[in-house]
Design a protein around this motif. Sequence first.
Motif, short mmCIF file in Angstrom:
data_model
loop_
_atom_site.label_atom_id
_atom_site.label_comp_id
_atom_site.label_asym_id
_atom_site.label_seq_id
_atom_site.Cartn_x
_atom_site.Cartn_y
_atom_site.Cartn_z
N SER A 1 3.37 -5.92 10.24
CA SER A 1 2.32 -4.91 10.20
C SER A 1 2.53 -3.82 11.24
O SER A 1 2.22 -2.65 10.99
N TYR A 2 3.06 -4.17 12.42
CA TYR A 2 3.14 -3.16 13.46
C TYR A 2 4.16 -2.08 13.16
O TYR A 2 4.07 -0.96 13.66
N ASN A 3 5.16 -2.39 12.31
CA ASN A 3 6.09 -1.34 11.89
C ASN A 3 5.35 -0.26 11.11
O ASN A 3 5.55 0.94 11.31
N TYR A 4 4.49 -0.70 10.21
CA TYR A 4 3.70 0.24 9.41
C TYR A 4 2.73 1.03 10.29
O TYR A 4 2.59 2.24 10.17
N GLY A 5 2.06 0.32 11.18
CA GLY A 5 1.08 0.97 12.03
C GLY A 5 1.67 2.01 12.96
O GLY A 5 1.06 3.06 13.21
N SER A 6 2.88 1.75 13.45
CA SER A 6 3.49 2.70 14.39
C SER A 6 3.78 4.04 13.73
O SER A 6 3.49 5.10 14.29
N TYR A 7 4.31 4.00 12.50
CA TYR A 7 4.60 5.25 11.79
C TYR A 7 3.32 5.89 11.26
O TYR A 7 3.19 7.12 11.29
N ALA A 8 2.38 5.08 10.78
CA ALA A 8 1.15 5.65 10.23
C ALA A 8 0.37 6.40 11.30
O ALA A 8 -0.14 7.51 11.06
N ALA A 9 0.27 5.82 12.50
CA ALA A 9 -0.48 6.49 13.57
C ALA A 9 0.19 7.81 13.95
O ALA A 9 -0.49 8.83 14.14
N GLY A 10 1.50 7.81 14.07
CA GLY A 10 2.20 9.05 14.39
C GLY A 10 1.99 10.12 13.33
O GLY A 10 1.76 11.29 13.65
N ALA A 11 2.03 9.71 12.06
CA ALA A 11 1.80 10.67 10.96
C ALA A 11 0.39 11.23 11.02
O ALA A 11 0.16 12.41 10.73
N ALA A 12 -0.59 10.40 11.41
CA ALA A 12 -1.97 10.87 11.51
C ALA A 12 -2.11 11.94 12.59
O ALA A 12 -2.81 12.95 12.40
N ASP B 1 -0.72 8.69 3.76
CA ASP B 1 -1.32 8.05 2.59
C ASP B 1 -0.41 6.96 2.03
O ASP B 1 -0.87 5.86 1.69
N GLY B 2 0.88 7.27 1.95
CA GLY B 2 1.82 6.30 1.40
C GLY B 2 1.91 5.03 2.23
O GLY B 2 1.89 3.91 1.70
N ILE B 3 2.00 5.20 3.54
CA ILE B 3 2.11 4.04 4.42
C ILE B 3 0.84 3.22 4.40
O ILE B 3 0.88 1.97 4.36
N LEU B 4 -0.31 3.88 4.42
CA LEU B 4 -1.57 3.13 4.41
C LEU B 4 -1.72 2.32 3.13
O LEU B 4 -2.15 1.15 3.17
N GLN B 5 -1.39 2.90 2.00
CA GLN B 5 -1.53 2.16 0.74
C GLN B 5 -0.61 0.94 0.72
O GLN B 5 -1.00 -0.13 0.24
N MET B 6 0.60 1.09 1.24
CA MET B 6 1.50 -0.06 1.29
C MET B 6 1.01 -1.09 2.31
O MET B 6 1.16 -2.30 2.12
N THR B 7 0.39 -0.60 3.38
CA THR B 7 -0.20 -1.51 4.38
C THR B 7 -1.30 -2.35 3.76
O THR B 7 -1.35 -3.57 3.94
N GLY C 1 -12.96 6.20 5.16
CA GLY C 1 -13.60 5.42 4.10
C GLY C 1 -12.81 4.18 3.73
O GLY C 1 -13.39 3.17 3.30
N GLU C 2 -11.50 4.26 3.86
CA GLU C 2 -10.65 3.10 3.59
C GLU C 2 -10.39 2.29 4.86
O GLU C 2 -10.35 1.05 4.82
N VAL C 3 -10.20 2.97 5.97
CA VAL C 3 -9.79 2.30 7.21
C VAL C 3 -10.90 1.43 7.79
O VAL C 3 -10.67 0.28 8.18
#
Length: 459
Positions: A247-258, A276-282, A334-336
Amino acid sequence: MTFRLIWQFLLIASLTTALTVKENDRASFVTAAKSAASNAVSYYNDRQSKDIPGKFDGTWWEGGAFFNFLINYWHWTGDSQYNDIITEGLAYQAGDNNDFYPSSVQGTIGNDDQEFWALAAMTAAEQKFPDNPKAGAVGWLGLAQGAFNDFMDRWEYDKLTCGGGLRWQLVPTLGGYTAKNSISNGAFFQLAARLYWYSGNQTYATWANTVWDWSVQSSLFNNQTWKINDIVNIAGDCQNPDRSQYSYNYGSYAAGAAYMYNKTNGKEEKWKTGLDGILQMTWSTFYPTKYGGNIISEVICDPWARCDRDQLCFKGLMASWLSTIALVAPYTSGEVIPKLTGSAVGAGQSCTGESNNQCGQQWYAGKWDGTKGIEQEMSALSVFANSLVAFAYEGTAGPVDADNGGNSTSNPDGGGKSGEYKPPVLKDITGGDRAGAAIVTLLFAGAWIAIVLWLLRAK
């Protein structure tokens, strides 16, 4: 005897239901966070290495995550009783070069280990956690900048080492030296994005784009499916990924993209599409529908209650990053937020161990799973505290930057001088090089033929 047994049962029941977390009850989140914080700090104070501020027994990087979670705890609850140990630990582990690369760990750590400390310092700057008051001390922002300069200095451009990227570990004697992994590069990307967001310095934006683009072309993650792999080997030109899911691999990139989405005012489609893409896969990977869809599971180890110390921290890191994502990219809230609060409710049900509400690792189990330790408490603390974003008033609880309340002292020229081993940079082979090699080969072969002929004639 019967009355005594009933009394003991009621006493035990009252102790093991103390962390009931209700999604619409802010006070229940605060109470749970305080309990987990108390347990985590008790573990920290009782460790064998307690004479070394910030040092955990048997691991170093977790100290950075620990202080990151405690800073968020202070921010969301206002409880400052642990602030002194945060300041002491971050300042001590910054080292003589003010970049979170102290001499005590040089030669034994990876880029990702150092990055978690830098991200904790960045959190401190964004949350207006008071800078170290000691005379001459570098501010939290300056420490994060010093570490960033180290990572920038370690970036590899050589085509023979995949044309970019950070290695996992720093010296050839470590197994991860010949590989590049998602968390080392994802955390560097996130740090660059947050420094850009905070300071507005375009250099950080350039680096955020560089790391993101390299990660995509290296096969660490696929920007069509948004599946993020764990590691690639240099020998395979970084095209042979280990597909383990964390999970932390996804979170690290998602936070940076945000952060990049926010700083560019949503005008660069790259960042919204990526987020959006990373969150949906998360959601589909780490929030299984069989557990209701809103409780996080570290799928590689949670189902068997066999997460190692590192893996036990990943859910806490995800909670920290999701909370910030909801603030800097509010359209995602709304999703998070249901993912955060749902996980917090589940974590509360797991925190019924022994007589002091020890937390377990299986948050979806509806009960304590029998595991305990500082890592379980850290992750529970993080999800309880960061779920308080659900009760924040818009515009009042988000991170601050240099133009909007941020006051941490900058040190943009710090770090970058740690002196760790660097592989020699090999220049590309040119046509002239090949021609020269051919000539040398012909001369060498001709000399051998001449010697052989001379020997034959001599006979």
